[in-house]
Design an enzyme around this catalytic site. Sequence first.
Site, PDB file in Angstrom:
ATOM      1  N   ARG A 162       7.649   1.581  -5.561  1.00 43.01           N
ATOM      2  CA  ARG A 162       8.807   0.919  -4.969  1.00 43.01           C
ATOM      3  C   ARG A 162       9.983   1.132  -5.923  1.00 43.01           C
ATOM      4  O   ARG A 162       9.803   1.314  -7.117  1.00 43.01           O
ATOM      5  CB  ARG A 162       8.555  -0.576  -4.786  1.00 43.01           C
ATOM      6  CG  ARG A 162       7.390  -0.919  -3.870  1.00 43.01           C
ATOM      7  CD  ARG A 162       7.196  -2.435  -3.803  1.00 43.01           C
ATOM      8  NE  ARG A 162       6.126  -2.807  -2.868  1.00 43.01           N
ATOM      9  CZ  ARG A 162       4.858  -2.981  -3.214  1.00 43.01           C
ATOM     10  NH1 ARG A 162       4.493  -2.822  -4.487  1.00 43.01           N
ATOM     11  NH2 ARG A 162       3.946  -3.319  -2.318  1.00 43.01           N
ATOM     12  N   LYS A 185       4.232  -6.429  -5.930  1.00 43.42           N
ATOM     13  CA  LYS A 185       4.535  -7.684  -5.242  1.00 43.42           C
ATOM     14  C   LYS A 185       3.452  -8.718  -5.522  1.00 43.42           C
ATOM     15  O   LYS A 185       2.267  -8.405  -5.551  1.00 43.42           O
ATOM     16  CB  LYS A 185       4.629  -7.435  -3.735  1.00 43.42           C
ATOM     17  CG  LYS A 185       5.908  -6.726  -3.303  1.00 43.42           C
ATOM     18  CD  LYS A 185       5.998  -6.656  -1.789  1.00 43.42           C
ATOM     19  CE  LYS A 185       7.312  -6.052  -1.330  1.00 43.42           C
ATOM     20  NZ  LYS A 185       7.405  -6.005   0.147  1.00 43.42           N
ATOM     21  N   HIS A 253      13.119   4.062  -0.117  1.00 45.57           N
ATOM     22  CA  HIS A 253      11.802   3.570   0.289  1.00 45.57           C
ATOM     23  C   HIS A 253      11.069   4.577   1.169  1.00 45.57           C
ATOM     24  O   HIS A 253       9.833   4.594   1.209  1.00 45.57           O
ATOM     25  CB  HIS A 253      11.932   2.238   1.024  1.00 45.57           C
ATOM     26  CG  HIS A 253      10.656   1.447   1.062  1.00 45.57           C
ATOM     27  ND1 HIS A 253      10.061   0.944  -0.077  1.00 45.57           N
ATOM     28  CD2 HIS A 253       9.851   1.093   2.091  1.00 45.57           C
ATOM     29  CE1 HIS A 253       8.954   0.298   0.250  1.00 45.57           C
ATOM     30  NE2 HIS A 253       8.797   0.385   1.553  1.00 45.57           N
ATOM     31  N   ARG A 256       8.556   6.603  -0.691  1.00 46.50           N
ATOM     32  CA  ARG A 256       7.246   5.958  -0.853  1.00 46.50           C
ATOM     33  C   ARG A 256       6.412   6.144   0.412  1.00 46.50           C
ATOM     34  O   ARG A 256       5.213   6.427   0.353  1.00 46.50           O
ATOM     35  CB  ARG A 256       7.461   4.487  -1.171  1.00 46.50           C
ATOM     36  CG  ARG A 256       6.194   3.640  -1.249  1.00 46.50           C
ATOM     37  CD  ARG A 256       6.589   2.252  -1.746  1.00 46.50           C
ATOM     38  NE  ARG A 256       5.684   1.203  -1.308  1.00 46.50           N
ATOM     39  CZ  ARG A 256       4.617   0.799  -1.991  1.00 46.50           C
ATOM     40  NH1 ARG A 256       4.302   1.397  -3.120  1.00 46.50           N
ATOM     41  NH2 ARG A 256       3.865  -0.187  -1.539  1.00 46.50           N
ATOM     42  N   HIS A 279      -0.949  -2.347  -1.699  1.00 44.36           N
ATOM     43  CA  HIS A 279      -0.947  -3.192  -0.513  1.00 44.36           C
ATOM     44  C   HIS A 279      -2.051  -4.236  -0.615  1.00 44.36           C
ATOM     45  O   HIS A 279      -3.198  -3.907  -0.921  1.00 44.36           O
ATOM     46  CB  HIS A 279      -1.163  -2.357   0.757  1.00 44.36           C
ATOM     47  CG  HIS A 279       0.027  -1.553   1.154  1.00 44.36           C
ATOM     48  ND1 HIS A 279      -0.041  -0.459   1.989  1.00 44.36           N
ATOM     49  CD2 HIS A 279       1.341  -1.669   0.815  1.00 44.36           C
ATOM     50  CE1 HIS A 279       1.154   0.051   2.168  1.00 44.36           C
ATOM     51  NE2 HIS A 279       2.016  -0.667   1.464  1.00 44.36           N
ATOM     52  N   TYR A 288       0.175   4.033   8.333  1.00 43.67           N
ATOM     53  CA  TYR A 288       0.366   5.456   8.067  1.00 43.67           C
ATOM     54  C   TYR A 288      -0.556   6.325   8.902  1.00 43.67           C
ATOM     55  O   TYR A 288      -0.256   7.498   9.133  1.00 43.67           O
ATOM     56  CB  TYR A 288       0.178   5.744   6.574  1.00 43.67           C
ATOM     57  CG  TYR A 288       1.225   5.068   5.732  1.00 43.67           C
ATOM     58  CD1 TYR A 288       2.534   5.522   5.731  1.00 43.67           C
ATOM     59  CD2 TYR A 288       0.909   3.948   4.975  1.00 43.67           C
ATOM     60  CE1 TYR A 288       3.512   4.884   4.985  1.00 43.67           C
ATOM     61  CE2 TYR A 288       1.879   3.307   4.215  1.00 43.67           C
ATOM     62  CZ  TYR A 288       3.172   3.774   4.232  1.00 43.67           C
ATOM     63  OH  TYR A 288       4.141   3.141   3.497  1.00 43.67           O
TER      64      TYR A 288
END
Length: 307
Positions: A162, A185, A253, A256, A279, A288
């Site tokens: 990120r 995150k 982004h 990524r 994730h 994806y």
Amino acid sequence: MTLAISPALRAALAEWLTHLRGLDGAAENTLKAYNTDVAGWLDFLARHRGGTEGRHAAATAGQSEMRAFMAEVRGRGVSSRSLARTLSAVKGFTVWLADREGLDATATLSARAPKYRRKLPRPLSEDAARDVMDSVGDDARAPWIAARDTAVVTLLYGCGLRISEALGLTGACHPLPDTLRITGKGGKMRLVPVIPAAADAVDRYARLCPHDLTPAAPLFRGVRGGPLNPRLIAAAMERVRNRLGLPATATPHALRHSFATHLLSAGGDLRAIQELLGHASLSTTQAYTAVDTARLMQVYAASHPRA
């Protein structure tokens, strides 16, 4: 605007947010959104019932009240996706509160979130990603700035970082090791392999950078030596996509997204890609697969003799 929330519920909300921060490692932006969502629900509940409510009442709200709340939020023009997030926050708080009060929160939990179509990631093609890395620094005002911008976008595409993660690297990361330890995150830690192109790009930037890259200071610097503002990378991406004729979705982004999509197209394992991206849920990474399938069908329609 003053919200009609009782002191007891304000304290309960603060306690819940502290719980999420401490035990679940929730990000500050997530906590801020949850605070807004749940405070709005508690304010609605007080107005709906004609007075401030205590912990017991908030933990036992009925389906009709949940539907009325959702209708009010929807009436403000909130999207289905945002409303679903709000409902998720309200349910999470209610479960936590009901558990502590020894109550049954079934009615609140049975409220259905609105359906919405998830937006698919919009990756660049492999050729476009390479062109971006090759030319993102072409109009920079100084060679070291060109090298900096190239290094950042190479990390985004080459390592799937990120933008906040790339700009969070410090001078201690140079020279780049074979594997980066990234905190993403929610404080989630992951290990990310570093490709030679990324290590080389960062090394070239470090050699040209006029600022002292001390171990504790940010690796990527602005013109005056302060931390690099992510808006400058976004602006560099805007300039390069205009030169290359790429769509507006070609953002930092998107690099990524491109990292994940191209790995998947090359036969990468979905679980491994999930770990590389950091994730929390596999369902996020599975988006994806839809992109890869859509691209496969485009190739099929364009090349199959009977298509």
